[in-house]
Design a protein around this motif. Sequence first.
Motif, PDB file in Angstrom:
ATOM      1  N   LYS A 295      49.165 -21.633  23.145  1.00 27.22           N
ATOM      2  CA  LYS A 295      50.241 -22.123  24.016  1.00 27.22           C
ATOM      3  C   LYS A 295      51.595 -21.790  23.380  1.00 27.22           C
ATOM      4  N   GLY A 296      52.419 -21.056  24.113  1.00 25.88           N
ATOM      5  CA  GLY A 296      53.747 -20.687  23.623  1.00 25.88           C
ATOM      6  C   GLY A 296      53.761 -19.452  22.738  1.00 25.88           C
ATOM      7  N   LYS A 297      52.596 -18.928  22.383  1.00 23.25           N
ATOM      8  CA  LYS A 297      52.523 -17.735  21.537  1.00 23.25           C
ATOM      9  C   LYS A 297      52.947 -16.509  22.343  1.00 23.25           C
ATOM     10  N   VAL A 298      53.757 -15.639  21.718  1.00 19.49           N
ATOM     11  CA  VAL A 298      54.191 -14.409  22.372  1.00 19.49           C
ATOM     12  C   VAL A 298      53.210 -13.296  22.017  1.00 19.49           C
ATOM     13  N   TRP A 299      52.674 -12.648  23.051  1.00 22.50           N
ATOM     14  CA  TRP A 299      51.713 -11.556  22.909  1.00 22.50           C
ATOM     15  C   TRP A 299      52.369 -10.259  23.337  1.00 22.50           C
ATOM     16  N   THR A 300      51.859  -9.130  22.851  1.00 24.66           N
ATOM     17  CA  THR A 300      52.329  -7.819  23.280  1.00 24.66           C
ATOM     18  C   THR A 300      51.218  -7.151  24.083  1.00 24.66           C
ATOM     19  N   VAL A 301      51.582  -6.686  25.276  1.00 27.80           N
ATOM     20  CA  VAL A 301      50.622  -5.991  26.136  1.00 27.80           C
ATOM     21  C   VAL A 301      50.294  -4.631  25.504  1.00 27.80           C
ATOM     22  N   ARG A 302      49.003  -4.298  25.401  1.00 29.76           N
ATOM     23  CA  ARG A 302      48.614  -3.040  24.769  1.00 29.76           C
ATOM     24  C   ARG A 302      47.819  -2.120  25.686  1.00 29.76           C
ATOM     25  N   SER A 303      47.820  -2.401  26.996  1.00 23.57           N
ATOM     26  CA  SER A 303      47.141  -1.512  27.945  1.00 23.57           C
ATOM     27  C   SER A 303      47.815  -1.594  29.305  1.00 23.57           C
ATOM     28  N   LYS A 304      47.530  -0.601  30.120  1.00 29.16           N
ATOM     29  CA  LYS A 304      47.935  -0.667  31.521  1.00 29.16           C
ATOM     30  C   LYS A 304      46.997  -1.647  32.212  1.00 29.16           C
ATOM     31  N   PRO A 305      47.453  -2.304  33.277  1.00 31.15           N
ATOM     32  CA  PRO A 305      46.562  -3.208  34.022  1.00 31.15           C
ATOM     33  C   PRO A 305      45.404  -2.438  34.661  1.00 31.15           C
ATOM     34  N   TRP A 306      44.236  -3.094  34.745  1.00 28.56           N
ATOM     35  CA  TRP A 306      43.094  -2.534  35.457  1.00 28.56           C
ATOM     36  C   TRP A 306      42.323  -3.660  36.117  1.00 28.56           C
ATOM     37  N   LYS A 307      41.503  -3.301  37.092  1.00 25.98           N
ATOM     38  CA  LYS A 307      40.696  -4.287  37.815  1.00 25.98           C
ATOM     39  C   LYS A 307      39.403  -4.564  37.065  1.00 25.98           C
ATOM     40  N   CYS A 308      39.094  -5.831  36.903  1.00 31.07           N
ATOM     41  CA  CYS A 308      37.842  -6.265  36.287  1.00 31.07           C
ATOM     42  C   CYS A 308      37.315  -7.435  37.113  1.00 31.07           C
ATOM     43  N   CYS A 309      36.181  -7.256  37.744  1.00 32.37           N
ATOM     44  CA  CYS A 309      35.575  -8.311  38.573  1.00 32.37           C
ATOM     45  C   CYS A 309      36.548  -8.822  39.645  1.00 32.37           C
ATOM     46  N   GLY A 310      37.322  -7.912  40.223  1.00 36.19           N
ATOM     47  CA  GLY A 310      38.262  -8.285  41.278  1.00 36.19           C
ATOM     48  C   GLY A 310      39.568  -8.868  40.786  1.00 36.19           C
ATOM     49  N   GLN A 311      39.760  -8.943  39.477  1.00 37.60           N
ATOM     50  CA  GLN A 311      40.965  -9.530  38.868  1.00 37.60           C
ATOM     51  C   GLN A 311      41.731  -8.450  38.123  1.00 37.60           C
ATOM     52  N   LEU A 312      43.054  -8.426  38.241  1.00 38.08           N
ATOM     53  CA  LEU A 312      43.883  -7.490  37.489  1.00 38.08           C
ATOM     54  C   LEU A 312      44.072  -8.044  36.081  1.00 38.08           C
ATOM     55  N   VAL A 313      43.715  -7.247  35.062  1.00 37.25           N
ATOM     56  CA  VAL A 313      43.769  -7.704  33.665  1.00 37.25           C
ATOM     57  C   VAL A 313      44.454  -6.674  32.774  1.00 37.25           C
ATOM     58  N   VAL A 314      44.893  -7.120  31.590  1.00 40.69           N
ATOM     59  CA  VAL A 314      45.464  -6.244  30.564  1.00 40.69           C
ATOM     60  C   VAL A 314      44.885  -6.637  29.216  1.00 40.69           C
ATOM     61  N   LEU A 315      45.008  -5.743  28.233  1.00 39.55           N
ATOM     62  CA  LEU A 315      44.654  -6.069  26.859  1.00 39.55           C
ATOM     63  C   LEU A 315      45.898  -6.582  26.155  1.00 39.55           C
ATOM     64  N   LEU A 316      45.726  -7.561  25.267  1.00 38.97           N
ATOM     65  CA  LEU A 316      46.815  -8.118  24.472  1.00 38.97           C
ATOM     66  C   LEU A 316      46.546  -7.850  23.004  1.00 38.97           C
ATOM     67  N   GLU A 317      47.587  -7.499  22.246  1.00 33.17           N
ATOM     68  CA  GLU A 317      47.424  -7.263  20.805  1.00 33.17           C
ATOM     69  C   GLU A 317      46.930  -8.545  20.145  1.00 33.17           C
ATOM     70  N   GLY A 318      45.892  -8.429  19.326  1.00 27.99           N
ATOM     71  CA  GLY A 318      45.363  -9.571  18.600  1.00 27.99           C
ATOM     72  C   GLY A 318      44.373 -10.401  19.389  1.00 27.99           C
TER      73      GLY A 318
END
Length: 61
Positions: A20-43
């Motif tokens: 909660k409140g932690k800042v993450w860095t996005v490390r991928s383009k969004p893609w669909k997984c099981c009907g949901q748009l998702v991204v990878l986060l560093e760490g």
Amino acid sequence: MKIGDKVVMNDKYYVSKENKGKVWTVRSKPWKCCGQLVVLLEGKSGGYAVDGLDIVGDSNA
């Protein structure tokens, strides 16, 4: 949402105290997984739902 964006997890999904409140860095383009748009986060393993993230600050600065 794009690679390099700084994000925090919002309250749409359960967020642990440690994340909660932690800042993450996005490390991928969004893609669909099981009907949901998702991204990878560093760490973090696995994809995280884009609608459960809020962009913070300006990553182009």
